[in-house]
Design a protein around this motif. Structure first.
Motif, PDB file in Angstrom:
ATOM      1  N   VAL A  75      23.860 -17.185  -7.082  1.00  0.00           N
ATOM      2  CA  VAL A  75      24.608 -16.256  -7.910  1.00  0.00           C
ATOM      3  C   VAL A  75      24.282 -16.582  -9.363  1.00  0.00           C
ATOM      4  CG1 VAL A  75      26.719 -17.656  -7.940  1.00  0.00           C
ATOM      5  CG2 VAL A  75      26.869 -15.205  -8.322  1.00  0.00           C
ATOM      6  N   SER A  76      23.996 -15.556 -10.136  1.00  0.00           N
ATOM      7  CA  SER A  76      23.629 -15.743 -11.534  1.00  0.00           C
ATOM      8  C   SER A  76      24.840 -16.157 -12.361  1.00  0.00           C
ATOM      9  CB  SER A  76      23.061 -14.438 -12.110  1.00  0.00           C
ATOM     10  OG  SER A  76      22.910 -14.547 -13.516  1.00  0.00           O
ATOM     11  N   VAL A  77      24.612 -17.043 -13.296  1.00  0.00           N
ATOM     12  CA  VAL A  77      25.657 -17.450 -14.227  1.00  0.00           C
ATOM     13  C   VAL A  77      26.067 -16.281 -15.124  1.00  0.00           C
ATOM     14  CG1 VAL A  77      24.116 -18.285 -16.049  1.00  0.00           C
ATOM     15  CG2 VAL A  77      26.384 -19.345 -15.743  1.00  0.00           C
ATOM     16  N   LEU A  78      25.253 -15.232 -15.175  1.00  0.00           N
ATOM     17  CA  LEU A  78      25.585 -14.051 -15.971  1.00  0.00           C
ATOM     18  C   LEU A  78      26.356 -13.006 -15.163  1.00  0.00           C
ATOM     19  CD1 LEU A  78      22.390 -13.545 -18.147  1.00  0.00           C
ATOM     20  CD2 LEU A  78      24.529 -14.706 -18.725  1.00  0.00           C
ATOM     21  N   SER A  79      26.668 -13.314 -13.907  1.00  0.00           N
ATOM     22  CA  SER A  79      27.552 -12.446 -13.132  1.00  0.00           C
ATOM     23  C   SER A  79      28.987 -12.905 -13.368  1.00  0.00           C
ATOM     24  CB  SER A  79      27.216 -12.537 -11.641  1.00  0.00           C
ATOM     25  OG  SER A  79      27.595 -13.806 -11.132  1.00  0.00           O
ATOM     26  N   ALA A  80      29.942 -12.054 -13.026  1.00  0.00           N
ATOM     27  CA  ALA A  80      31.355 -12.418 -13.219  1.00  0.00           C
ATOM     28  C   ALA A  80      31.714 -13.669 -12.427  1.00  0.00           C
ATOM     29  CB  ALA A  80      32.253 -11.249 -12.822  1.00  0.00           C
ATOM     30  N   VAL A  81      31.278 -13.749 -11.170  1.00  0.00           N
ATOM     31  CA  VAL A  81      31.593 -14.910 -10.337  1.00  0.00           C
ATOM     32  C   VAL A  81      30.906 -16.162 -10.879  1.00  0.00           C
ATOM     33  CG1 VAL A  81      31.254 -15.931  -8.037  1.00  0.00           C
ATOM     34  CG2 VAL A  81      32.079 -13.581  -8.259  1.00  0.00           C
TER      35      VAL A  81
ATOM     36  N   LEU B  28      24.857 -21.855  -8.113  1.00  0.00           N
ATOM     37  CA  LEU B  28      24.960 -21.259  -9.442  1.00  0.00           C
ATOM     38  C   LEU B  28      23.596 -21.347 -10.120  1.00  0.00           C
ATOM     39  CD1 LEU B  28      26.805 -19.953 -11.533  1.00  0.00           C
ATOM     40  CD2 LEU B  28      27.374 -22.255 -12.339  1.00  0.00           C
ATOM     41  N   ALA B  29      23.004 -20.194 -10.421  1.00  0.00           N
ATOM     42  CA  ALA B  29      21.612 -20.144 -10.879  1.00  0.00           C
ATOM     43  C   ALA B  29      21.467 -19.458 -12.233  1.00  0.00           C
ATOM     44  CB  ALA B  29      20.771 -19.390  -9.844  1.00  0.00           C
ATOM     45  N   TYR B  30      20.377 -19.790 -12.892  1.00  0.00           N
ATOM     46  CA  TYR B  30      20.004 -19.071 -14.110  1.00  0.00           C
ATOM     47  C   TYR B  30      19.505 -17.693 -13.685  1.00  0.00           C
ATOM     48  CZ  TYR B  30      20.322 -23.455 -16.617  1.00  0.00           C
ATOM     49  OH  TYR B  30      20.787 -24.620 -17.173  1.00  0.00           O
ATOM     50  N   PRO B  31      19.715 -16.679 -14.521  1.00  0.00           N
ATOM     51  CA  PRO B  31      19.252 -15.330 -14.161  1.00  0.00           C
ATOM     52  C   PRO B  31      17.731 -15.259 -14.203  1.00  0.00           C
ATOM     53  CG  PRO B  31      20.017 -15.370 -16.426  1.00  0.00           C
ATOM     54  CD  PRO B  31      20.325 -16.723 -15.849  1.00  0.00           C
ATOM     55  N   GLY B  32      17.196 -14.342 -13.431  1.00  0.00           N
ATOM     56  CA  GLY B  32      15.749 -14.150 -13.487  1.00  0.00           C
ATOM     57  C   GLY B  32      15.219 -13.549 -12.211  1.00  0.00           C
ATOM     58  N   PRO B  33      13.940 -13.222 -12.231  1.00  0.00           N
ATOM     59  CA  PRO B  33      13.324 -12.543 -11.092  1.00  0.00           C
ATOM     60  C   PRO B  33      13.120 -13.451  -9.882  1.00  0.00           C
ATOM     61  CG  PRO B  33      11.681 -13.031 -12.762  1.00  0.00           C
ATOM     62  CD  PRO B  33      13.022 -13.401 -13.343  1.00  0.00           C
ATOM     63  N   ASN B  34      13.236 -14.759 -10.048  1.00  0.00           N
ATOM     64  CA  ASN B  34      12.975 -15.682  -8.942  1.00  0.00           C
ATOM     65  C   ASN B  34      14.233 -16.147  -8.231  1.00  0.00           C
ATOM     66  OD1 ASN B  34      10.206 -15.587  -9.472  1.00  0.00           O
ATOM     67  ND2 ASN B  34      10.398 -17.165 -11.032  1.00  0.00           N
ATOM     68  N   MET B  35      15.331 -15.414  -8.389  1.00  0.00           N
ATOM     69  CA  MET B  35      16.567 -15.805  -7.703  1.00  0.00           C
ATOM     70  C   MET B  35      16.405 -15.588  -6.201  1.00  0.00           C
ATOM     71  SD  MET B  35      19.648 -14.698 -10.219  1.00  0.00           S
ATOM     72  CE  MET B  35      20.807 -15.440  -9.094  1.00  0.00           C
ATOM     73  N   HIS B  36      17.021 -16.463  -5.417  1.00  0.00           N
ATOM     74  CA  HIS B  36      16.914 -16.419  -3.959  1.00  0.00           C
ATOM     75  C   HIS B  36      18.248 -16.030  -3.335  1.00  0.00           C
ATOM     76  CE1 HIS B  36      13.696 -19.077  -5.345  1.00  0.00           C
ATOM     77  NE2 HIS B  36      13.061 -18.749  -4.244  1.00  0.00           N
ATOM     78  N   THR B  37      18.196 -15.699  -2.053  1.00  0.00           N
ATOM     79  CA  THR B  37      19.415 -15.444  -1.289  1.00  0.00           C
ATOM     80  C   THR B  37      20.286 -16.694  -1.357  1.00  0.00           C
ATOM     81  OG1 THR B  37      18.195 -14.012   0.203  1.00  0.00           O
ATOM     82  CG2 THR B  37      20.307 -14.855   1.002  1.00  0.00           C
ATOM     83  N   GLY B  38      21.586 -16.500  -1.533  1.00  0.00           N
ATOM     84  CA  GLY B  38      22.495 -17.640  -1.614  1.00  0.00           C
ATOM     85  C   GLY B  38      22.694 -18.147  -3.029  1.00  0.00           C
TER      86      GLY B  38
ATOM     87  N   LEU C 206      22.146 -16.874 -23.174  1.00  0.00           N
ATOM     88  CA  LEU C 206      23.094 -15.874 -23.663  1.00  0.00           C
ATOM     89  C   LEU C 206      22.583 -15.196 -24.937  1.00  0.00           C
ATOM     90  CD1 LEU C 206      25.754 -14.729 -22.713  1.00  0.00           C
ATOM     91  CD2 LEU C 206      26.916 -16.385 -24.156  1.00  0.00           C
ATOM     92  N   SER C 207      21.871 -15.927 -25.771  1.00  0.00           N
ATOM     93  CA  SER C 207      21.351 -15.335 -27.014  1.00  0.00           C
ATOM     94  C   SER C 207      20.261 -14.295 -26.735  1.00  0.00           C
ATOM     95  CB  SER C 207      20.822 -16.411 -27.957  1.00  0.00           C
ATOM     96  OG  SER C 207      19.608 -16.947 -27.474  1.00  0.00           O
ATOM     97  N   ARG C 208      19.614 -14.379 -25.570  1.00  0.00           N
ATOM     98  CA  ARG C 208      18.562 -13.414 -25.203  1.00  0.00           C
ATOM     99  C   ARG C 208      19.112 -12.222 -24.426  1.00  0.00           C
ATOM    100  NH1 ARG C 208      15.699 -18.360 -23.781  1.00  0.00           N
ATOM    101  NH2 ARG C 208      16.312 -17.988 -21.628  1.00  0.00           N
ATOM    102  N   GLU C 209      20.354 -12.301 -23.994  1.00  0.00           N
ATOM    103  CA  GLU C 209      20.949 -11.254 -23.161  1.00  0.00           C
ATOM    104  C   GLU C 209      21.462 -10.089 -23.976  1.00  0.00           C
ATOM    105  OE1 GLU C 209      21.458 -10.355 -19.823  1.00  0.00           O
ATOM    106  OE2 GLU C 209      19.832 -11.792 -19.806  1.00  0.00           O
ATOM    107  N   CYS C 210      21.309  -8.892 -23.429  1.00  0.00           N
ATOM    108  CA  CYS C 210      21.955  -7.727 -24.033  1.00  0.00           C
ATOM    109  C   CYS C 210      23.299  -7.540 -23.352  1.00  0.00           C
ATOM    110  CB  CYS C 210      21.129  -6.468 -23.897  1.00  0.00           C
ATOM    111  SG  CYS C 210      19.539  -6.596 -23.152  1.00  0.00           S
ATOM    112  N   GLU C 211      23.786  -6.362 -23.375  1.00  0.00           N
ATOM    113  CA  GLU C 211      25.108  -6.041 -22.833  1.00  0.00           C
ATOM    114  C   GLU C 211      25.064  -5.790 -21.328  1.00  0.00           C
ATOM    115  OE1 GLU C 211      28.029  -5.709 -24.706  1.00  0.00           O
ATOM    116  OE2 GLU C 211      26.880  -6.580 -26.331  1.00  0.00           O
ATOM    117  N   ALA C 212      24.135  -6.404 -20.609  1.00  0.00           N
ATOM    118  CA  ALA C 212      23.965  -6.117 -19.187  1.00  0.00           C
ATOM    119  C   ALA C 212      25.268  -6.222 -18.396  1.00  0.00           C
ATOM    120  CB  ALA C 212      22.917  -7.059 -18.597  1.00  0.00           C
ATOM    121  N   ASN C 213      26.039  -7.232 -18.631  1.00  0.00           N
ATOM    122  CA  ASN C 213      27.327  -7.396 -17.952  1.00  0.00           C
ATOM    123  C   ASN C 213      28.271  -7.973 -18.990  1.00  0.00           C
ATOM    124  OD1 ASN C 213      29.555  -8.092 -16.468  1.00  0.00           O
ATOM    125  ND2 ASN C 213      28.400  -8.930 -14.756  1.00  0.00           N
TER     126      ASN C 213
END
Length: 148
Positions: free
Chosen positions: A102-108, A90-100, A35-42
């Motif tokens: 959901v990023s913890v930085l998404s609303a869901v 429930l996954a950490y955000p990043g370029p290696n996310m797979h089908t199935g 969260l400290s590295r995130e901007c206002e993406a969502n």
């Protein structure tokens, strides 16, 4: 506004009140860094995650109950309004996310973190629409399998 309840066990909370969630110390530390590295993406999801992190009851990973949604958990949940059932990891955000996943930085993703089987969470989404989820089952949880 966020509202969290234990389905059929406690009355609904007033909108905006967040019941304290339980997080592992490992998840809390990693997510604080993310969260400290995130901007206002969502910003809505980030605000919910920040609120959960600041209000969380922390426990050692070895003491996490098996029905708690933690990072990398596979969770089955229902969207309350539509009764549609979903399963995601429930996954950490990043370029290696797979089908199935959901990023913890998404609303869901932010909503699911720290909930237990049977718990609901309701919030007002970015569109102004009231949203709600209920955890049906934690199918896989790393901590329950000795992975911390």
């Amino acid at each position: 506004m966020i509202e969290q309840t234990q389905h059929d066990r406690h009355p609904s909370r007033e909108a905006g009140e967040l019941v304290c969630v339980t997080l592992s110390t490992a998840d809390h530390g990693r997510l604080t860094q993310v969260l400290s590295r995130e901007c206002e993406a969502n910003s809505h999801a980030n605000a919910l995650l920040a609120k959960k992190l600041s209000a969380a009851r922390l426990i050692a990973p070895q003491r996490v109950p098996p029905d708690l949604v933690t990072m990398n958990s596979r969770v089955l949940f229902v969207e309350i309004d539509t009764q549609a059932v979903y399963g995601f990891t429930l996954a950490y955000p990043g370029p290696n996310m797979h089908t199935g996943e959901v990023s913890v930085l998404s609303a869901v993703g932010a909503a699911l973190l720290g909930l237990s089987t049977g718990q609901d969470i309701h919030w007002i989404g970015a569109s102004g629409r009231r949203l709600g989820l209920r955890v049906l089952d934690v199918i896989y949880q790393p901590e329950a399998n000795g992975t911390y």
